[in-house]
Each structure stands twice: as structure tokens, then as C-alpha cells.
Design an enzyme around this catalytic site. Structure first.
Site, mmCIF file in Angstrom:
data_model
loop_
_atom_site.group_PDB
_atom_site.id
_atom_site.type_symbol
_atom_site.label_atom_id
_atom_site.label_comp_id
_atom_site.label_asym_id
_atom_site.label_seq_id
_atom_site.Cartn_x
_atom_site.Cartn_y
_atom_site.Cartn_z
ATOM 1 C CE LYS A 294 0.179 10.428 -32.498
ATOM 2 N NZ LYS A 294 -0.528 11.018 -33.675
ATOM 3 C CE1 TYR B 232 -5.028 12.122 -30.698
ATOM 4 C CE2 TYR B 232 -4.957 9.740 -30.504
ATOM 5 C CZ TYR B 232 -4.338 10.932 -30.804
ATOM 6 O OH TYR B 232 -3.017 10.954 -31.210
ATOM 7 C CG ASN C 8 0.985 12.116 -36.866
ATOM 8 O OD1 ASN C 8 0.846 11.265 -35.996
ATOM 9 N ND2 ASN C 8 0.222 13.191 -36.951
ATOM 10 C CG HIS D 73 -0.474 13.553 -28.616
ATOM 11 N ND1 HIS D 73 -1.535 14.179 -29.228
ATOM 12 C CD2 HIS D 73 -0.437 14.030 -27.332
ATOM 13 C CE1 HIS D 73 -2.136 14.975 -28.336
ATOM 14 N NE2 HIS D 73 -1.491 14.901 -27.180
ATOM 15 C CD GLU E 201 -3.289 16.067 -24.493
ATOM 16 O OE1 GLU E 201 -4.093 16.259 -25.412
ATOM 17 O OE2 GLU E 201 -2.046 16.214 -24.630
HETATM 18 P P1 DAT Z 1 -1.835 16.996 -33.874
HETATM 19 O O1 DAT Z 1 -1.514 15.551 -33.590
HETATM 20 O O2 DAT Z 1 -0.793 17.647 -34.746
HETATM 21 O O3 DAT Z 1 -2.160 17.796 -32.639
HETATM 22 P P2 DAT Z 1 -4.710 16.959 -34.377
HETATM 23 O O4 DAT Z 1 -4.890 17.158 -32.906
HETATM 24 O O5 DAT Z 1 -5.435 17.878 -35.297
HETATM 25 O O6 DAT Z 1 -3.158 16.993 -34.783
HETATM 26 O O7 DAT Z 1 -5.159 15.485 -34.756
HETATM 27 C C1 DAT Z 1 -4.808 14.393 -33.921
HETATM 28 C C2 DAT Z 1 -4.334 13.249 -34.782
HETATM 29 O O8 DAT Z 1 -5.398 12.805 -35.617
HETATM 30 C C3 DAT Z 1 -3.196 13.618 -35.732
HETATM 31 O O9 DAT Z 1 -1.927 13.498 -35.141
HETATM 32 C C4 DAT Z 1 -3.395 12.614 -36.824
HETATM 33 C C5 DAT Z 1 -4.893 12.425 -36.880
HETATM 34 N N1 DAT Z 1 -5.521 13.272 -37.904
HETATM 35 C C6 DAT Z 1 -5.785 14.589 -37.808
HETATM 36 N N2 DAT Z 1 -6.363 15.054 -38.918
HETATM 37 C C7 DAT Z 1 -6.484 13.984 -39.734
HETATM 38 C C8 DAT Z 1 -6.995 13.785 -41.052
HETATM 39 N N3 DAT Z 1 -7.526 14.809 -41.750
HETATM 40 N N4 DAT Z 1 -6.936 12.546 -41.572
HETATM 41 C C9 DAT Z 1 -6.402 11.513 -40.885
HETATM 42 N N5 DAT Z 1 -5.896 11.624 -39.653
HETATM 43 C C10 DAT Z 1 -5.938 12.845 -39.085
HETATM 44 MG MG MG Z 2 -3.714 17.613 -31.294
#
Ligand code: DAT
Ligand code: MG
Length: 149
Positions: A9, A49, A112, A115, A126
Site C-alpha cells: 500500500k 474494496y 497496515n 493487502h 483480484e
Molecule cells: P484485511 O486487509 O486484513 O483483509 P479487511 O478485508 O477486513 O482486512 O479490511 C480491508 C482493509 O480495511 C484493512 O486492511 C484495513 C481497513 N479496515 C478494516 N477494518 C477496519 C476498521 N474497523 N477500521 C478502519 N479500517 C479498517
Molecule cells: Mg481483506
């Protein structure tokens, strides 16, 4: 064999971590079959997303992923989807296990770093979204006999 999508990212690119993070996956033995750096349009970000549309963090997530160039990678290996997810670590860096990328380089969920696709269907979708149908490289590595039994 599986293939999966990894995105370094904008924070990872801005912090000069492209090499270090690509190395994590190479060192694990995964084969890189696609790699490119690109600016992300808001349209592409929305498609990537889409599953999170409507959630409170969605707007911030789109702003974050479009805030600078990203590096997208396609990685191949046995159980590559789960292997990459375990190398990346838990979504919230504060909860990620030490030794994972998110724990070793991150502190907050909104920065973080990486991805990774979360299952076979999302990996296929994807990879198609970011690389198209036939852009990935098919090749063998001599070292594979020392990595794959
Ligand atoms: P991952 O990236 O571990 O697959 P995810 O698909 O649940 O996690 O979410 C996608 C991204 O969205 C994640 O990397 C960071 C953001 N995100 C997820 N939950 C969040 C939250 N509660 N608050 C802020 N950002 C969040
Ligand atoms: Mg995810």
C-alpha cells in the site's frame, strides 16, 4: 499450486519498504509471477474494496489506497493464499503476531502496509482486476527443488 494477489500500500511505498517487503515473500519461497507499480484510480479502489462499501471506514480506506502509488504482486506457491495471509498478519497491526509484516512495521489499522487476497475466489477476482487475464509469468526456478519437496 495457488496464486494470490499482494498489494504494498502507499505507506509501504512512501516508507521505502518495497524491497524489504518483497523480500519477505521471496524468502518464504514464494515465486513472484507478476509485479508492477502504479497509481490507483478511485474507480479501481472502489472495485477492489467493493465488499467494504457502506462500512464506516470505507471512505478513509479509499483515500488511503489512492494516496500514492502502490506495488501489486502476484505470488505463486503451495497454499499461497494462506501462506501470504500468515506472512502479512492480522488486520490490526496491534494484534498481529510478531514476525508478521503488519506487526514488524505497523501500528494502526489505517496504515497496515499490505493487502492480501483472503480466499480462492477473491484471489482469482483480484488477480484479474489488477493484472488482467494473461499478464502473469509462467517460469521455473532451478532453486525450486530446494524449496518444494
Ligand atoms: P484485511 O486487509 O486484513 O483483509 P479487511 O478485508 O477486513 O482486512 O479490511 C480491508 C482493509 O480495511 C484493512 O486492511 C484495513 C481497513 N479496515 C478494516 N477494518 C477496519 C476498521 N474497523 N477500521 C478502519 N479500517 C479498517
Ligand atoms: Mg481483506
Amino acid at each position: 499450486m495457488e496464486r494470490t494477489l499482494i498489494i504494498l500500500k502507499p505507506d509501504a511505498v512512501q516508507r521505502g519498504l518495497i524491497g524489504a517487503l518483497v523480500s519477505r515473500f521471496e524468502q518464504r519461497g514464494l515465486k513472484i509471477v507478476g509485479l508492477r507499480l502504479l497509481a490507483v484510480s478511485r474507480e479501481l479502489a472502489h472495485r477492489h474494496y467493493a465488499v467494504h462499501e457502506g462500512k464506516p471506514f470505507f471512505a478513509g480506506l479509499i483515500d488511503y489506497i489512492t494516496s500514492g502509488p502502490v506495488v501489486v504482486m502476484a505470488a505463486e506457491g503451495p497454499n499461497a493464499i494462506a501462506v501470504v495471509r500468515s506472512t502479512v498478519g492480522a488486520t490490526r497491526p496491534g494484534e498481529a503476531a510478531p514476525g508478521t509484516i503488519r506487526a514488524d512495521y505497523g501500528l494502526t489499522v489505517g496504515r497496515n502496509l499490505v493487502h492480501a487476497s483472503d480466499g480462492p475466489e477473491t484471489a482469482a477476482a483480484e488477480l484479474d482486476l489488477w493484472f488482467g487475464a494473461d499478464a502473469l509469468a509462467d517460469y521455473t526456478r532451478d532453486v525450486d527443488r530446494w524449496i518444494l519437496e
